[in-house]
Design a protein around this motif. Sequence first.
Motif, PDB file in Angstrom:
ATOM      1  N   PRO A  60       0.798  -1.227   0.000  1.00 13.28           N
ATOM      2  CA  PRO A  60       0.000   0.000   0.000  1.00 13.28           C
ATOM      3  C   PRO A  60       0.831   1.277   0.000  1.00 13.28           C
ATOM      4  O   PRO A  60       0.470   2.251  -0.664  1.00 13.28           O
ATOM      5  CB  PRO A  60      -0.831  -0.117   1.288  1.00 13.28           C
ATOM      6  N   VAL A  61       1.957   1.288   0.715  1.00 12.23           N
ATOM      7  CA  VAL A  61       2.811   2.477   0.713  1.00 12.23           C
ATOM      8  C   VAL A  61       3.401   2.706  -0.677  1.00 12.23           C
ATOM      9  O   VAL A  61       3.408   3.831  -1.196  1.00 12.23           O
ATOM     10  CB  VAL A  61       3.922   2.367   1.774  1.00 12.23           C
ATOM     11  N   ALA A  62       3.885   1.638  -1.318  1.00  8.81           N
ATOM     12  CA  ALA A  62       4.435   1.771  -2.674  1.00  8.81           C
ATOM     13  C   ALA A  62       3.370   2.255  -3.648  1.00  8.81           C
ATOM     14  O   ALA A  62       3.639   3.106  -4.507  1.00  8.81           O
ATOM     15  CB  ALA A  62       5.014   0.431  -3.133  1.00  8.81           C
ATOM     16  N   ALA A  63       2.148   1.729  -3.512  1.00  5.85           N
ATOM     17  CA  ALA A  63       1.056   2.157  -4.395  1.00  5.85           C
ATOM     18  C   ALA A  63       0.702   3.620  -4.155  1.00  5.85           C
ATOM     19  O   ALA A  63       0.404   4.367  -5.100  1.00  5.85           O
ATOM     20  CB  ALA A  63      -0.174   1.269  -4.168  1.00  5.85           C
ATOM     21  N   ARG A  92      12.437  -1.311  -4.907  1.00  3.56           N
ATOM     22  CA  ARG A  92      13.237  -1.354  -6.133  1.00  3.56           C
ATOM     23  C   ARG A  92      12.593  -2.260  -7.181  1.00  3.56           C
ATOM     24  O   ARG A  92      12.614  -1.957  -8.376  1.00  3.56           O
ATOM     25  CB  ARG A  92      14.655  -1.825  -5.810  1.00  3.56           C
ATOM     26  N   ALA A  93      12.033  -3.369  -6.725  1.00  3.95           N
ATOM     27  CA  ALA A  93      11.385  -4.295  -7.650  1.00  3.95           C
ATOM     28  C   ALA A  93      10.171  -3.668  -8.321  1.00  3.95           C
ATOM     29  O   ALA A  93       9.770  -4.086  -9.419  1.00  3.95           O
ATOM     30  CB  ALA A  93      10.973  -5.577  -6.909  1.00  3.95           C
ATOM     31  N   LYS A  94       9.595  -2.656  -7.673  1.00  3.92           N
ATOM     32  CA  LYS A  94       8.436  -1.969  -8.231  1.00  3.92           C
ATOM     33  C   LYS A  94       8.830  -0.733  -9.048  1.00  3.92           C
ATOM     34  O   LYS A  94       7.971   0.057  -9.432  1.00  3.92           O
ATOM     35  CB  LYS A  94       7.468  -1.580  -7.112  1.00  3.92           C
ATOM     36  N   GLY A  95      10.132  -0.566  -9.301  1.00  2.00           N
ATOM     37  CA  GLY A  95      10.576   0.509 -10.171  1.00  2.00           C
ATOM     38  C   GLY A  95      10.987   1.788  -9.480  1.00  2.00           C
ATOM     39  O   GLY A  95      11.017   2.851 -10.113  1.00  2.00           O
ATOM     40  N   GLU A 124      15.607   7.934   0.761  1.00  2.00           N
ATOM     41  CA  GLU A 124      15.192   8.879  -0.265  1.00  2.00           C
ATOM     42  C   GLU A 124      14.731   8.070  -1.471  1.00  2.00           C
ATOM     43  O   GLU A 124      15.495   7.281  -2.028  1.00  2.00           O
ATOM     44  CB  GLU A 124      16.336   9.810  -0.657  1.00  2.00           C
ATOM     45  N   ILE A 125      13.491   8.257  -1.866  1.00  4.84           N
ATOM     46  CA  ILE A 125      12.854   7.401  -2.867  1.00  4.84           C
ATOM     47  C   ILE A 125      12.380   8.250  -4.053  1.00  4.84           C
ATOM     48  O   ILE A 125      11.721   9.277  -3.867  1.00  4.84           O
ATOM     49  CB  ILE A 125      11.657   6.653  -2.236  1.00  4.84           C
ATOM     50  N   SER A 126      12.728   7.816  -5.246  1.00  2.00           N
ATOM     51  CA  SER A 126      12.284   8.488  -6.463  1.00  2.00           C
ATOM     52  C   SER A 126      12.077   7.437  -7.544  1.00  2.00           C
ATOM     53  O   SER A 126      12.513   6.281  -7.387  1.00  2.00           O
ATOM     54  CB  SER A 126      13.304   9.537  -6.916  1.00  2.00           C
ATOM     55  N   ARG A 127      11.444   7.823  -8.621  1.00  2.00           N
ATOM     56  CA  ARG A 127      11.207   6.871  -9.703  1.00  2.00           C
ATOM     57  C   ARG A 127      12.516   6.556 -10.426  1.00  2.00           C
ATOM     58  O   ARG A 127      13.265   7.463 -10.799  1.00  2.00           O
ATOM     59  CB  ARG A 127      10.166   7.415 -10.675  1.00  2.00           C
ATOM     60  N   ALA A 128      12.750   5.286 -10.649  1.00  2.00           N
ATOM     61  CA  ALA A 128      14.003   4.863 -11.249  1.00  2.00           C
ATOM     62  C   ALA A 128      14.132   5.320 -12.698  1.00  2.00           C
ATOM     63  O   ALA A 128      15.247   5.461 -13.214  1.00  2.00           O
ATOM     64  CB  ALA A 128      14.135   3.337 -11.167  1.00  2.00           C
ATOM     65  N   ASP A 129      13.021   5.586 -13.374  1.00  2.00           N
ATOM     66  CA  ASP A 129      13.082   5.987 -14.782  1.00  2.00           C
ATOM     67  C   ASP A 129      13.203   7.490 -14.954  1.00  2.00           C
ATOM     68  O   ASP A 129      13.112   8.012 -16.060  1.00  2.00           O
ATOM     69  CB  ASP A 129      11.855   5.471 -15.542  1.00  2.00           C
ATOM     70  N   GLU A 130      13.411   8.230 -13.830  1.00  2.00           N
ATOM     71  CA  GLU A 130      13.583   9.672 -13.899  1.00  2.00           C
ATOM     72  C   GLU A 130      14.994  10.032 -13.474  1.00  2.00           C
ATOM     73  O   GLU A 130      15.503   9.544 -12.467  1.00  2.00           O
ATOM     74  CB  GLU A 130      12.583  10.389 -12.979  1.00  2.00           C
TER      75      GLU A 130
END
Length: 245
Positions: free
Chosen positions: A178-181, A211-214, A238-244
């Motif tokens: 739920p946190v990742a979503a 990380r597995a969720k991108g 610190e969490i950000s989108r891996a594709d950015e």
Amino acid sequence: MTASTAESTRDSAREGAHQDARKGASLAGFVEAEVEGRLWRLSRPADLESLWDALGQEQFGDDERLPYWVELWPAAVLLARFMAANPQIVAGRACLDAGCGLGLPALVAASAGARVLAFDYERQALAYAHRNAALNLRAGEAAPVFAVMDWRAPAVPKGGAEVILGADILYERRFFGPVAAFLDYALAPGGRAFIADPERSVSAGAEERLRAKGWRVATAHTARVAQSGQHQTVRLLEISRADEE
């Protein structure tokens, strides 16, 4: 994970939090923390130990309503101190504080110039957070907006948060998904989330699952924090989108 294993994990998390709270030495009606030379005095109804024995069995169900929010956990103190020391992260930005509890990180972010929406699942927690804003914020510091919200059903604009804050919100494995979503839904393009997480076995797999969720996950800060009789090593993710970039 089997049902019995999940229940055992949940019981372990509850007991760990209960034991942590027993170590607290703060006055029941208030708890204090020093953040970058500024003292924050937060109102609360009592400490967790005082409330524990009065809890009804219905509060221990799958959607448990345990009053962990009455404690000021070391993770919240570390997150608040990091924001106060690095105000450029939040100044002028739209921020969400997920599971705000008594409100310390939200209030510190607001004092640094952030536009903060702080939410919690528990209505009573928000009443105290609102009171703590009135008790602590200085003239010219805009108070956060406080809202009752469940991160499983976010009532905020999609992609509207430039910064998301969270302190000790991964204390059960069932929260990871739920946190990742929620991060995926609420975080703006190019945005960052900062989640302060104490070292404990139950949250050890959170980074790998994110990380597995991108998501790109880095450690922004680590420190040993003493608060209310507790001493915990806390990491700030610190969490950000891996594709950015």
